[in-house]
Write a protein that holds these residues in place. Structure first.
Motif, short mmCIF file in Angstrom:
data_model
loop_
_atom_site.label_atom_id
_atom_site.label_comp_id
_atom_site.label_asym_id
_atom_site.label_seq_id
_atom_site.Cartn_x
_atom_site.Cartn_y
_atom_site.Cartn_z
N GLY A 94 -5.39 26.46 51.50
CA GLY A 94 -6.34 27.55 51.61
C GLY A 94 -5.84 28.73 52.43
N HIS A 95 -4.69 28.60 53.04
CA HIS A 95 -4.11 29.69 53.84
C HIS A 95 -2.90 30.29 53.12
CE1 HIS A 95 -6.28 27.34 56.95
NE2 HIS A 95 -6.57 28.56 57.40
N SER A 96 -2.60 31.54 53.47
CA SER A 96 -1.40 32.17 52.91
C SER A 96 -0.67 32.92 54.01
CB SER A 96 -1.76 33.11 51.75
OG SER A 96 -2.52 34.19 52.22
N VAL A 97 0.60 33.16 53.78
CA VAL A 97 1.46 33.88 54.71
C VAL A 97 2.15 34.98 53.91
CG1 VAL A 97 3.49 33.70 56.21
CG2 VAL A 97 1.90 31.78 56.06
N THR A 98 2.12 36.22 54.42
CA THR A 98 2.83 37.32 53.76
C THR A 98 4.10 37.61 54.55
OG1 THR A 98 0.77 38.26 52.94
CG2 THR A 98 2.68 39.72 53.03
N CYS A 99 5.23 37.54 53.87
CA CYS A 99 6.53 37.80 54.51
C CYS A 99 7.14 39.05 53.88
CB CYS A 99 7.45 36.61 54.34
SG CYS A 99 6.80 35.10 55.10
N THR A 100 7.60 39.95 54.73
CA THR A 100 8.21 41.20 54.25
C THR A 100 9.73 41.14 54.29
OG1 THR A 100 7.96 42.16 56.44
CG2 THR A 100 6.20 42.60 54.85
N THR A 101 10.26 39.95 54.54
CA THR A 101 11.70 39.73 54.47
C THR A 101 11.94 38.55 53.53
OG1 THR A 101 11.80 38.07 56.23
CG2 THR A 101 11.90 40.38 56.92
N ALA A 102 13.20 38.24 53.28
CA ALA A 102 13.54 37.07 52.46
C ALA A 102 13.31 35.77 53.23
CB ALA A 102 15.00 37.15 52.00
N GLY A 103 13.08 35.88 54.54
CA GLY A 103 12.94 34.69 55.37
C GLY A 103 14.31 34.25 55.87
N ASP A 117 10.72 34.93 61.10
CA ASP A 117 10.16 35.94 60.19
C ASP A 117 9.32 35.41 59.04
OD1 ASP A 117 12.34 34.81 58.96
OD2 ASP A 117 13.31 36.69 58.46
N CYS A 118 9.31 34.10 58.78
CA CYS A 118 8.54 33.61 57.64
C CYS A 118 8.28 32.11 57.81
CB CYS A 118 9.28 33.89 56.33
SG CYS A 118 8.24 33.67 54.88
#
Length: 174
Positions: A94-103, A117-118
């Motif tokens: 039910g949760h999400s994570v938004t990453c603006t890098t490749a991790g 970063d992710c």
């Protein structure tokens, strides 16, 4: 069979080339894909509630970019360039994570540190989920800039990949 020839006052209309349509053709040539998922705990392995989960994608042209291609029709050539602007990881709980890098790919030497970063921390085990695993879905948003035929523009594409992780509960014995 007889053939007739005629002369027109105006030459026949030439079909106009649509640069935006050529941009889509260029995007198709890139074969953009969903994230090439890297995750710890590894699928088939087992993580624990409260321990860091690391997520990343391989930085290939198809999975993360940059990627570019051209398409032509007549005298018009359009070149498009694409790169991932973000990846939304739906963690299956039910949760999400938004990453603006490749991790950042996990290395054993990082131990129990959190991803810089992710990453994510599960609060509950996956024991009540189908197959006792969380289904993790990673959706990448590709930003595509194109130019040609005297025009330029931007397109947005999304691609998706999935994996599963098992998260257990650490049992404390007294």
């Amino acid at each position: 069979m007889s053939m007739s020839v005629f002369w027109a006052k105006q030459p026949p209309a030439v079909a106009a080339v649509d640069p935006a349509a050529l941009a889509r053709e260029a995007v198709d040539k890139m074969r953009l894909a969903g994230p090439d998922i890297g995750i710890v705990p590894k699928p088939g392995g087992k993580g624990l509630v409260g321990l860091p989960v690391w997520m990343w994608t391989a930085k290939t042209a198809e999975a993360y970019g940059p990627n570019s291609a051209s398409a032509s029709a007549g005298a018009v050539t359009v070149t498009a360039s694409a790169k991932v602007s973000r990846i939304v990881w739906e963690m299956g709980d039910g949760h999400s994570v938004t990453c603006t890098t490749a991790g950042t790919p996990y290395k054993a030497s990082y131990g129990k540190r959190r991803s810089p970063d992710c990453g994510y921390l599960y609060q509950h085990s996956s024991k009540d989920e189908p197959g006792q695993k969380y289904r993790v879905t990673a959706t990448s948003t590709w930003t595509v800039d194109w130019r040609g035929g005297g025009q330029s523009g931007q397109l947005t594409e999304t691609r998706q990949s999935q994996t599963q992780v098992t998260i257990g509960q650490l049992k404390v014995l007294n």
